[in-house]
Design a protein around this motif. Sequence first.
Motif, PDB file in Angstrom:
ATOM      1  N   ASP A  60     -16.348  12.053  18.219  1.00  0.00           N
ATOM      2  CA  ASP A  60     -17.474  10.708  17.798  1.00  0.00           C
ATOM      3  C   ASP A  60     -17.151   9.635  16.407  1.00  0.00           C
ATOM      4  O   ASP A  60     -17.623   9.170  15.699  1.00  0.00           O
ATOM      5  CB  ASP A  60     -18.888  10.875  16.885  1.00  0.00           C
ATOM      6  N   ASP A  99     -25.828   8.865   6.682  1.00  0.00           N
ATOM      7  CA  ASP A  99     -25.514   8.948   8.226  1.00  0.00           C
ATOM      8  C   ASP A  99     -26.793   9.645   8.402  1.00  0.00           C
ATOM      9  O   ASP A  99     -27.067  10.831   7.322  1.00  0.00           O
ATOM     10  CB  ASP A  99     -24.381   9.318   9.330  1.00  0.00           C
ATOM     11  N   GLU A 112     -28.504   5.678   6.605  1.00  0.00           N
ATOM     12  CA  GLU A 112     -29.482   4.626   7.769  1.00  0.00           C
ATOM     13  C   GLU A 112     -31.572   4.803   8.146  1.00  0.00           C
ATOM     14  O   GLU A 112     -31.708   6.384   8.417  1.00  0.00           O
ATOM     15  CB  GLU A 112     -28.742   5.772   9.004  1.00  0.00           C
ATOM     16  N   HIS A 128     -22.498  -0.504  14.782  1.00  0.00           N
ATOM     17  CA  HIS A 128     -21.505  -0.374  15.504  1.00  0.00           C
ATOM     18  C   HIS A 128     -22.205   0.308  16.842  1.00  0.00           C
ATOM     19  O   HIS A 128     -21.743   1.508  17.111  1.00  0.00           O
ATOM     20  CB  HIS A 128     -20.623   0.795  14.481  1.00  0.00           C
ATOM     21  N   ASP A 129     -23.936   0.873  16.358  1.00  0.00           N
ATOM     22  CA  ASP A 129     -24.093   2.046  17.122  1.00  0.00           C
ATOM     23  C   ASP A 129     -25.027   0.857  18.169  1.00  0.00           C
ATOM     24  O   ASP A 129     -25.348   1.617  19.592  1.00  0.00           O
ATOM     25  CB  ASP A 129     -25.351   2.231  16.770  1.00  0.00           C
TER      26      ASP A 129
HETATM   27  C1  BGC Z   1     -23.741   7.190  13.246  1.00  0.00           C
HETATM   28  C2  BGC Z   1     -23.443   7.153  15.226  1.00  0.00           C
HETATM   29  C3  BGC Z   1     -23.955   8.576  15.008  1.00  0.00           C
HETATM   30  C4  BGC Z   1     -24.844   9.370  14.513  1.00  0.00           C
HETATM   31  C5  BGC Z   1     -24.325  10.933  14.540  1.00  0.00           C
HETATM   32  C6  BGC Z   1     -25.083   7.418  13.941  1.00  0.00           C
HETATM   33  O1  BGC Z   1     -26.590   6.997  13.208  1.00  0.00           O
HETATM   34  O2  BGC Z   1     -24.581   5.531  13.172  1.00  0.00           O
HETATM   35  O3  BGC Z   1     -22.639   6.143  15.024  1.00  0.00           O
HETATM   36  O4  BGC Z   1     -22.651   8.861  16.247  1.00  0.00           O
HETATM   37  O5  BGC Z   1     -25.565   9.406  13.648  1.00  0.00           O
HETATM   38  O6  BGC Z   1     -23.249  11.031  13.704  1.00  0.00           O
END
Ligand code: BGC
Length: 540
Positions: A61, A218, A259, A339-340
């Motif tokens: 990932d 995250d 996040e 980036h998502d």
């Molecule tokens: C990140 C993603 C990631 C996911 C799992 C998300 O919030 O921004 O890019 O794939 O968490 O870690």
Amino acid sequence: MSGADWLADAVLYEIYPQSFADSDGDGIGDLPGVIAHLNYVASLGVDAIWFNPCFASPFVDAGYDVSDYLRIAPRYGTNDDLVRLVDAARARGIRVILDLVAGHTSVEHAWFQHELNASGPDPLGDRYVWCEEPPAAGWGSDLAGTPAWVRSPGPRPGYYLKNFFDAQPALNFGWTEVDPAEPWRDGTDAPGPRRNVESLKEILAFWLDRGVAGFRVDMAFSLVKGYDGEAAQRRSAAIWREIRDWLDVSYPGTVLIPEGREPRTGQRLAFDADFLLVIYGEHASLFDNGGAGLLPFHPQRPAYFDADGAGSTDLFVGAWEAIQADDPGRLVLLSSADHDFDRLCCGPRTAEQLGAALTFLLTWGTVPCLYYGDEIGMRYVPGSPDVEGAVCNPTYNRAGCRTPMQWDRSANAGFSTAEPDRLYLPIDPDPERPTVADQEDDPASTLALVRRLTALRRQVPALRTRSTTEVLHASYPFVYRRGGTHVVAVNPRREPATAQVISIDTAEVLVAQGLRLSADTLALDGFGYAVLAVRTTAAD
Ligand code: BGC
């Protein structure tokens, strides 16, 4: 100075490390590549860089599957490179924020391998959640559309709980409720969860000792699990509160950015800001025009910053005002993109339409976060190949916003000397793609506008986060007053728009495109924007 103090006046710049600058010709960006471009980053007028995870990882990932939290991934360089980068950034007045993946590891992490190779529970307490048979309901069913439990590849029998992809086992921070019928549910004070909390502190200390200023966390509220999702989030927030109390003593001034939005628990908040995430409806109502696919998280609605002029700022302003009412002075981060999902320049939105959006982003009362490349109007590249878990489902492709930075017109847009087929992702194939070099000396460029706006934000306290923000006209144009002394107006639609909001005699125009002022009327051409210093009060 507290972390929140400098964050309040900051502009952040998110760097996706694999896509920014490749110094060794392997096709993947790296830390020496970033160091080589720090003067450019400084020229943007940003105050901090947020790096996506750059730790050892099998990259299932894209690095959000960490196999060693204390080691920079060899493809990005060494721990010493990170220290060099932090020092070189500091010399330019820029702080470095790392990404802490707190809720899960990679299956390749030594902690997971240890438990996987055991025949049963660790006497010191399991760091992961294991069960013999997944329960039939609740936590046995679905997480993000796929089963939450993954059959153990052995020797340990049974199943483990994942947090995102199968290769990302959830760390065990305990459950809101324990039940003898489901013995795999530890309480939050059980030995396994406590080991993990202490390990988070050790990871933070390790990088703070190397000079980083803080962390974006995250999936910050995914730590504690429970059948009542909100209660679980609140319990996760309590862990962050504990960590914050420890930081305040051991590393005062550390910035923690979650996040997402921090759940309100009645306690002092643990994070320095709320993040109005790209995948939240509030952010989407401004920028998401469907060009990157359809997200399942919110209903699709017309984006305010689109040429059709069918959108509204109400949802965003309402959310922002609600946070301010809850916690006066609370910082809220707003990014151009991340980036998502998409980019500011996405789908039908063209470069000429970006000025209004960037003017808003860099003058509203939120803390702005620029996603690398948005400052030159790089576009979301549709149909980009699935690399390192970028494609989550057929309508959700994150690769299009992760393509290499476009530096100049040389091979690979100056990103790398590798053969094109070895690049992390293909460069945007559009021959008209924007580049830094093309915009560098062009006063009419997107890059020049971004620099002008970040400089203004530094010079004019009224345009920063801690001064007041009052909406004067909510639709097209969107007009607001900052700090009682400055008025910003943006008209992202194709058609002109007018508002009777301001006495113009005393206005000093600081930034403008397509502005016409007459009597009490502020008019903006299509895609116009303006920042004005005013000395009179606005009309009703
Ligand atoms: C990140 C993603 C990631 C996911 C799992 C998300 O919030 O921004 O890019 O794939 O968490 O870690």
